[in-house]
Design a protein around this motif. Structure first.
Motif, PDB file in Angstrom:
ATOM      1  N   ALA A  77       0.948  -1.183  -0.008  1.00 36.95           N
ATOM      2  CA  ALA A  77      -0.035   0.012  -0.058  1.00 36.95           C
ATOM      3  C   ALA A  77       0.973   1.117  -0.107  1.00 36.95           C
ATOM      4  CB  ALA A  77      -0.988   0.099   1.313  1.00 36.95           C
ATOM      5  N   GLN A  78       0.408   2.201  -0.671  1.00 42.24           N
ATOM      6  CA  GLN A  78       1.190   3.547  -0.702  1.00 42.24           C
ATOM      7  C   GLN A  78       0.258   4.728  -0.236  1.00 42.24           C
ATOM      8  OE1 GLN A  78       4.491   3.556  -1.983  1.00 42.24           O
ATOM      9  NE2 GLN A  78       3.929   1.343  -1.731  1.00 42.24           N
ATOM     10  N   PRO A  79       0.730   5.460   0.377  1.00 43.78           N
ATOM     11  CA  PRO A  79      -0.242   6.592   0.966  1.00 43.78           C
ATOM     12  C   PRO A  79      -1.131   7.109   0.075  1.00 43.78           C
ATOM     13  CG  PRO A  79       2.064   6.578   1.821  1.00 43.78           C
ATOM     14  CD  PRO A  79       1.927   5.893   0.900  1.00 43.78           C
ATOM     15  N   GLU A  80      -0.591   7.191  -1.238  1.00 44.85           N
ATOM     16  CA  GLU A  80      -1.447   8.007  -2.239  1.00 44.85           C
ATOM     17  C   GLU A  80      -2.498   7.189  -2.875  1.00 44.85           C
ATOM     18  OE1 GLU A  80       2.059   6.334  -4.198  1.00 44.85           O
ATOM     19  OE2 GLU A  80       1.852   7.486  -2.403  1.00 44.85           O
ATOM     20  N   ASP A  81      -2.626   5.619  -2.616  1.00 47.23           N
ATOM     21  CA  ASP A  81      -3.642   4.955  -3.037  1.00 47.23           C
ATOM     22  C   ASP A  81      -4.911   5.387  -2.571  1.00 47.23           C
ATOM     23  OD1 ASP A  81      -1.581   3.284  -4.389  1.00 47.23           O
ATOM     24  OD2 ASP A  81      -1.564   1.865  -2.841  1.00 47.23           O
ATOM     25  N   ASP A  82      -5.957   5.563  -3.303  1.00 48.85           N
ATOM     26  CA  ASP A  82      -7.404   5.656  -2.975  1.00 48.85           C
ATOM     27  C   ASP A  82      -8.075   4.815  -1.797  1.00 48.85           C
ATOM     28  OD1 ASP A  82      -7.675   8.081  -4.615  1.00 48.85           O
ATOM     29  OD2 ASP A  82      -8.445   6.774  -6.290  1.00 48.85           O
ATOM     30  N   ALA A  83      -7.747   3.393  -2.197  1.00 47.22           N
ATOM     31  CA  ALA A  83      -7.983   2.372  -1.146  1.00 47.22           C
ATOM     32  C   ALA A  83      -7.472   2.563   0.102  1.00 47.22           C
ATOM     33  CB  ALA A  83      -7.711   1.090  -1.727  1.00 47.22           C
ATOM     34  N   ALA A  84      -6.042   2.724   0.134  1.00 42.77           N
ATOM     35  CA  ALA A  84      -5.232   2.754   1.362  1.00 42.77           C
ATOM     36  C   ALA A  84      -5.790   4.208   2.243  1.00 42.77           C
ATOM     37  CB  ALA A  84      -3.892   3.132   1.097  1.00 42.77           C
ATOM     38  N   ARG A  85      -6.027   5.404   1.495  1.00 44.03           N
ATOM     39  CA  ARG A  85      -6.652   6.630   2.088  1.00 44.03           C
ATOM     40  C   ARG A  85      -7.826   6.365   2.890  1.00 44.03           C
ATOM     41  NH1 ARG A  85      -5.240   9.468  -2.538  1.00 44.03           N
ATOM     42  NH2 ARG A  85      -7.320   9.884  -2.717  1.00 44.03           N
ATOM     43  N   ALA A  86      -8.646   5.741   2.130  1.00 42.29           N
ATOM     44  CA  ALA A  86     -10.007   5.381   2.647  1.00 42.29           C
ATOM     45  C   ALA A  86      -9.769   4.507   3.874  1.00 42.29           C
ATOM     46  CB  ALA A  86     -11.025   4.913   1.657  1.00 42.29           C
ATOM     47  N   VAL A 129     -12.540  -0.292  -7.265  1.00 48.70           N
ATOM     48  CA  VAL A 129     -13.113  -0.467  -8.432  1.00 48.70           C
ATOM     49  C   VAL A 129     -13.924   0.322  -9.011  1.00 48.70           C
ATOM     50  CG1 VAL A 129     -15.051  -1.887  -7.312  1.00 48.70           C
ATOM     51  CG2 VAL A 129     -14.492  -2.502  -9.571  1.00 48.70           C
ATOM     52  N   MET A 130     -13.779   0.531 -10.206  1.00 41.10           N
ATOM     53  CA  MET A 130     -14.621   1.641 -10.844  1.00 41.10           C
ATOM     54  C   MET A 130     -16.347   1.308 -10.459  1.00 41.10           C
ATOM     55  SD  MET A 130     -12.397   3.822 -11.847  1.00 41.10           S
ATOM     56  CE  MET A 130     -13.776   5.069 -12.506  1.00 41.10           C
ATOM     57  N   ALA A 131     -16.909   2.318  -9.958  1.00 40.47           N
ATOM     58  CA  ALA A 131     -18.456   1.953  -9.788  1.00 40.47           C
ATOM     59  C   ALA A 131     -19.069   1.423 -10.904  1.00 40.47           C
ATOM     60  CB  ALA A 131     -19.141   3.279  -9.105  1.00 40.47           C
ATOM     61  N   THR A 132     -18.758   1.895 -12.207  1.00 35.19           N
ATOM     62  CA  THR A 132     -19.434   1.378 -13.494  1.00 35.19           C
ATOM     63  C   THR A 132     -19.183   0.288 -13.717  1.00 35.19           C
ATOM     64  OG1 THR A 132     -17.554   2.370 -14.601  1.00 35.19           O
ATOM     65  CG2 THR A 132     -19.655   3.803 -14.110  1.00 35.19           C
ATOM     66  N   ASP A 133     -18.144  -0.769 -13.200  1.00 33.51           N
ATOM     67  CA  ASP A 133     -17.859  -1.916 -13.474  1.00 33.51           C
ATOM     68  C   ASP A 133     -18.616  -2.652 -12.780  1.00 33.51           C
ATOM     69  OD1 ASP A 133     -16.567  -4.499 -14.066  1.00 33.51           O
ATOM     70  OD2 ASP A 133     -14.619  -3.889 -13.712  1.00 33.51           O
ATOM     71  N   ALA A 134     -19.967  -3.113 -13.179  1.00 36.71           N
ATOM     72  CA  ALA A 134     -20.848  -3.850 -12.569  1.00 36.71           C
ATOM     73  C   ALA A 134     -20.593  -5.315 -12.205  1.00 36.71           C
ATOM     74  CB  ALA A 134     -22.377  -3.905 -13.191  1.00 36.71           C
ATOM     75  N   THR A 171     -13.465   9.260  -5.700  1.00 38.39           N
ATOM     76  CA  THR A 171     -13.220   9.907  -7.084  1.00 38.39           C
ATOM     77  C   THR A 171     -11.869   9.480  -7.644  1.00 38.39           C
ATOM     78  OG1 THR A 171     -14.873  11.873  -6.732  1.00 38.39           O
ATOM     79  CG2 THR A 171     -13.128  11.668  -8.831  1.00 38.39           C
ATOM     80  N   HIS A 172     -11.733   8.629  -8.334  1.00 39.90           N
ATOM     81  CA  HIS A 172     -10.783   7.896  -8.947  1.00 39.90           C
ATOM     82  C   HIS A 172     -10.169   8.571 -10.113  1.00 39.90           C
ATOM     83  CE1 HIS A 172      -8.035   4.535  -9.115  1.00 39.90           C
ATOM     84  NE2 HIS A 172      -8.127   4.576 -10.397  1.00 39.90           N
ATOM     85  N   ARG A 173      -8.625   9.170  -9.940  1.00 41.98           N
ATOM     86  CA  ARG A 173      -8.261   9.728 -11.201  1.00 41.98           C
ATOM     87  C   ARG A 173      -7.687   8.686 -12.148  1.00 41.98           C
ATOM     88  NH1 ARG A 173      -8.133  11.667  -6.660  1.00 41.98           N
ATOM     89  NH2 ARG A 173      -6.192  10.941  -5.690  1.00 41.98           N
ATOM     90  N   LEU A 174      -8.232   8.776 -13.503  1.00 40.43           N
ATOM     91  CA  LEU A 174      -7.719   7.904 -14.611  1.00 40.43           C
ATOM     92  C   LEU A 174      -6.393   8.449 -15.118  1.00 40.43           C
ATOM     93  CD1 LEU A 174     -11.353   7.368 -15.999  1.00 40.43           C
ATOM     94  CD2 LEU A 174     -10.009   5.837 -14.326  1.00 40.43           C
ATOM     95  N   GLY A 175      -5.770   7.535 -15.863  1.00 41.90           N
ATOM     96  CA  GLY A 175      -4.470   7.863 -16.214  1.00 41.90           C
ATOM     97  C   GLY A 175      -4.594   9.160 -17.600  1.00 41.90           C
ATOM     98  N   ASP A 176      -5.778   9.141 -18.354  1.00 44.15           N
ATOM     99  CA  ASP A 176      -5.748  10.331 -18.957  1.00 44.15           C
ATOM    100  C   ASP A 176      -6.275  11.671 -18.706  1.00 44.15           C
ATOM    101  OD1 ASP A 176      -8.283   9.570 -18.455  1.00 44.15           O
ATOM    102  OD2 ASP A 176      -8.678   8.901 -20.536  1.00 44.15           O
ATOM    103  N   GLY A 177      -6.388  11.926 -17.238  1.00 39.56           N
ATOM    104  CA  GLY A 177      -6.948  13.032 -16.700  1.00 39.56           C
ATOM    105  C   GLY A 177      -8.289  13.267 -16.382  1.00 39.56           C
ATOM    106  N   ARG A 178      -9.067  12.255 -16.642  1.00 39.74           N
ATOM    107  CA  ARG A 178     -10.383  12.097 -16.365  1.00 39.74           C
ATOM    108  C   ARG A 178     -10.623  11.591 -15.045  1.00 39.74           C
ATOM    109  NH1 ARG A 178     -13.314   8.214 -19.594  1.00 39.74           N
ATOM    110  NH2 ARG A 178     -11.316   7.314 -19.811  1.00 39.74           N
ATOM    111  N   THR A 179     -11.781  11.704 -14.535  1.00 41.41           N
ATOM    112  CA  THR A 179     -12.068  11.220 -13.297  1.00 41.41           C
ATOM    113  C   THR A 179     -13.377  10.433 -13.351  1.00 41.41           C
ATOM    114  OG1 THR A 179     -13.250  13.173 -12.619  1.00 41.41           O
ATOM    115  CG2 THR A 179     -10.983  13.006 -11.885  1.00 41.41           C
ATOM    116  N   GLY A 180     -13.584   9.582 -12.329  1.00 37.83           N
ATOM    117  CA  GLY A 180     -14.771   8.642 -12.291  1.00 37.83           C
ATOM    118  C   GLY A 180     -14.898   8.126 -10.719  1.00 37.83           C
ATOM    119  N   PRO A 181     -16.329   7.867 -10.499  1.00 37.20           N
ATOM    120  CA  PRO A 181     -16.457   7.297  -9.138  1.00 37.20           C
ATOM    121  C   PRO A 181     -16.103   5.930  -9.092  1.00 37.20           C
ATOM    122  CG  PRO A 181     -18.441   7.184 -10.419  1.00 37.20           C
ATOM    123  CD  PRO A 181     -17.693   7.930 -11.211  1.00 37.20           C
ATOM    124  N   ALA A 182     -15.436   5.603  -7.642  1.00 39.55           N
ATOM    125  CA  ALA A 182     -14.967   4.445  -7.463  1.00 39.55           C
ATOM    126  C   ALA A 182     -15.363   3.870  -6.111  1.00 39.55           C
ATOM    127  CB  ALA A 182     -13.453   4.355  -7.436  1.00 39.55           C
TER     128      ALA A 182
END
Length: 144
Positions: A37-46, A98-103, A121-132
């Motif tokens: 785990a890295q401090p910047e990981d969304d899952a670790a922070r949560a 996991v991305m919330a859209t990945d049913a 809010t997950h930051r995607l590699g291309d600068g977009r964001t999405g709910p996770a």
């Protein structure tokens, strides 16, 4: 692998603890990786926000995938089981997002006993964001 320019490099996670590969007739059809785990990981922070714990207490499940032609037969469950067992052996709690859209993935994790602990809010590699959704696998209960 769809959307991945260099699949081999993507599979070689820089913080890998261990990976497991699913083989069918000696052909690689899936993989999962347990990472530091890295401090910047969304899952670790949560998880840290929820528990007050440390990144040293957890490991992150990453890179779970299966070839579409091999889904629905339990291979993902076996990969996750191997990962959870190893995490238990090394004394770590498994967290992941996991991305919330990945049913399909959300359904797998809900069936597997993972507990959803946050939405981020997950930051995607291309600068977009999405709910996770952030999950944790509870510690196994020992028979007593």
């Amino acid at each position: 692998m769809e959307g991945i320019a260099d699949p081999r490099a993507w599979l070689e996670h820089p913080h890998e603890i261990r990976s497991w590969t699913a083989l069918v007739d000696r052909v690689r059809v899936g993989q999962v990786t347990l990472t530091e785990a890295q401090p910047e990981d969304d899952a670790a922070r949560a998880w840290i926000e929820r528990t007050g714990g440390s990144v040293a207490d957890i490991a992150v499940m990453a890179r779970l995938f299966l070839d579409p032609g091999h889904r629905g037969v339990g291979l993902a469950g076996f990969l996750v089981l191997a990962l959870r067992h190893h995490a238990q052996l090394i004394g770590r709690t498994v967290v992941f997002d996991v991305m919330a859209t990945d049913a399909a993935a959300v359904h797998l994790y809900d069936r597997s006993g993972a507990e959803q602990i946050a939405e981020v809010t997950h930051r995607l590699g291309d600068g977009r964001t999405g709910p996770a959704l952030v999950y944790v696998f509870p510690a196994p209960r020992l028979a007593g």
